[in-house]
Enzyme design. Structure first.
Site, PDB file in Angstrom:
ATOM      1  N   GLU A   1      24.236  24.338 -56.248  1.00 53.44           N
ATOM      2  CA  GLU A   1      25.526  24.854 -56.301  1.00 53.44           C
ATOM      3  C   GLU A   1      26.000  24.772 -57.804  1.00 53.44           C
ATOM      4  OE1 GLU A   1      27.485  24.501 -52.760  1.00 53.44           O
ATOM      5  OE2 GLU A   1      26.019  25.870 -51.781  1.00 53.44           O
ATOM      6  N   ASN A   2      26.876  25.664 -57.989  1.00 58.53           N
ATOM      7  CA  ASN A   2      27.896  25.239 -59.193  1.00 58.53           C
ATOM      8  C   ASN A   2      29.060  25.821 -58.953  1.00 58.53           C
ATOM      9  OD1 ASN A   2      28.701  26.428 -62.039  1.00 58.53           O
ATOM     10  ND2 ASN A   2      26.659  25.089 -62.433  1.00 58.53           N
ATOM     11  N   ALA A   3      30.132  25.208 -59.667  1.00 57.10           N
ATOM     12  CA  ALA A   3      31.557  25.382 -59.590  1.00 57.10           C
ATOM     13  C   ALA A   3      31.885  26.851 -59.904  1.00 57.10           C
ATOM     14  CB  ALA A   3      32.454  24.594 -60.568  1.00 57.10           C
TER      15      ALA A   3
ATOM     16  N   CYS B   1      17.185  34.182 -47.603  1.00 55.90           N
ATOM     17  CA  CYS B   1      17.843  35.010 -47.785  1.00 55.90           C
ATOM     18  C   CYS B   1      16.869  36.416 -48.478  1.00 55.90           C
ATOM     19  CB  CYS B   1      18.967  34.920 -48.804  1.00 55.90           C
ATOM     20  SG  CYS B   1      18.449  34.697 -50.623  1.00 55.90           S
TER      21      CYS B   1
ATOM     22  N   CYS C   1      15.481  35.710 -51.965  1.00 54.20           N
ATOM     23  CA  CYS C   1      14.506  34.664 -51.835  1.00 54.20           C
ATOM     24  C   CYS C   1      13.040  35.152 -51.182  1.00 54.20           C
ATOM     25  CB  CYS C   1      14.850  33.350 -51.067  1.00 54.20           C
ATOM     26  SG  CYS C   1      15.848  32.368 -51.954  1.00 54.20           S
TER      27      CYS C   1
ATOM     28  N   GLU D   1      14.652  27.830 -52.104  1.00 63.25           N
ATOM     29  CA  GLU D   1      13.267  28.456 -51.980  1.00 63.25           C
ATOM     30  C   GLU D   1      12.792  28.981 -53.458  1.00 63.25           C
ATOM     31  OE1 GLU D   1      15.743  29.346 -50.284  1.00 63.25           O
ATOM     32  OE2 GLU D   1      15.228  29.997 -48.202  1.00 63.25           O
TER      33      GLU D   1
ATOM     34  N   CYS E   1      19.170  29.189 -54.676  1.00 63.63           N
ATOM     35  CA  CYS E   1      18.648  28.804 -53.316  1.00 63.63           C
ATOM     36  C   CYS E   1      17.391  28.025 -53.360  1.00 63.63           C
ATOM     37  CB  CYS E   1      18.103  30.110 -52.541  1.00 63.63           C
ATOM     38  SG  CYS E   1      19.457  31.143 -52.035  1.00 63.63           S
TER      39      CYS E   1
ATOM     40  N   ASN F   1      18.679  23.653 -52.739  1.00 60.57           N
ATOM     41  CA  ASN F   1      19.730  24.385 -53.318  1.00 60.57           C
ATOM     42  C   ASN F   1      20.631  23.741 -54.300  1.00 60.57           C
ATOM     43  OD1 ASN F   1      20.950  23.266 -50.829  1.00 60.57           O
ATOM     44  ND2 ASN F   1      22.125  24.814 -50.624  1.00 60.57           N
TER      45      ASN F   1
ATOM     46  N   TYR G   1      30.414  29.843 -58.763  1.00 60.83           N
ATOM     47  CA  TYR G   1      29.811  29.835 -57.680  1.00 60.83           C
ATOM     48  C   TYR G   1      28.439  30.798 -57.774  1.00 60.83           C
ATOM     49  CZ  TYR G   1      33.779  28.289 -55.165  1.00 60.83           C
ATOM     50  OH  TYR G   1      35.113  27.493 -54.776  1.00 60.83           O
TER      51      TYR G   1
END
Ligand code: THU
Length: 138
Positions: A50-52, A90, A93, A61, A59, A48, A54
């Protein structure tokens, strides 16, 4: 029953654990690794990211699936996902993976106790929507 041998399951599980170590999850702190086994034996992984901002986070997958398709693979033999708790993919995915095979074995790896649990994507995505549901375009 999975079509994968125990050796393959173990290989894929270890690749997912390895990929989890590369997760970029400074916001949720929930790290996930995914590994996909190709027909020719190659394994492609993702984690995964992530980013500031959000909502831009991706993910593990889907990172792995996109990397596999980018590498020229559209069929695969199994997917392993490693996380604390061995959580299932999730909904987004599940749908994304189903595009490339609703009948794909899924191996869930729990990083806490090392447990591996095997199921099939079709069990995780019953009454799924797929390309066959789209009208024919002439
Ligand atoms: N995450 C995944 O990588 N895969 C899933 O199937 C569930 C959630 C990630 C997204 C986010 O970076 C973090 O886990 C917390 O939701």
């Amino acid at each position: 029953m999975s079509s994968l041998s125990n050796r393959r399951i173990e290989q894929l599980a270890l690749s997912a654990v390895d990929a989890c170590g590369r997760a970029y999850a400074p916001y949720s702190k929930f790290e996930v690794g995914a590994a996909i086994l190709m027909q020719d034996g190659q394994v492609i992984t993702g984690c995964n990211v992530e980013n500031a901002s959000y909502g831009l986070s991706i993910c593990a997958e889907r990172v792995a699936a996109a990397a596999a398709v980018s590498a020229g693979y559209r069929k695969w033999r199994g997917v392993a996902i490693a996380s604390v708790g061995g959580v299932p993919p999730c909904g987004a995915c599940r749908q994304f993976l189903a595009e490339f095979g609703l009948n794909t074995p899924i191996i869930l790896v729990n990083l806490i106790d090392g447990a591996r649990s095997v199921c099939n994507l079709s069990e995780l995505l019953p009454r799924s929507f797929g390309s066959g549901d789209l009208p024919e375009i002439t």
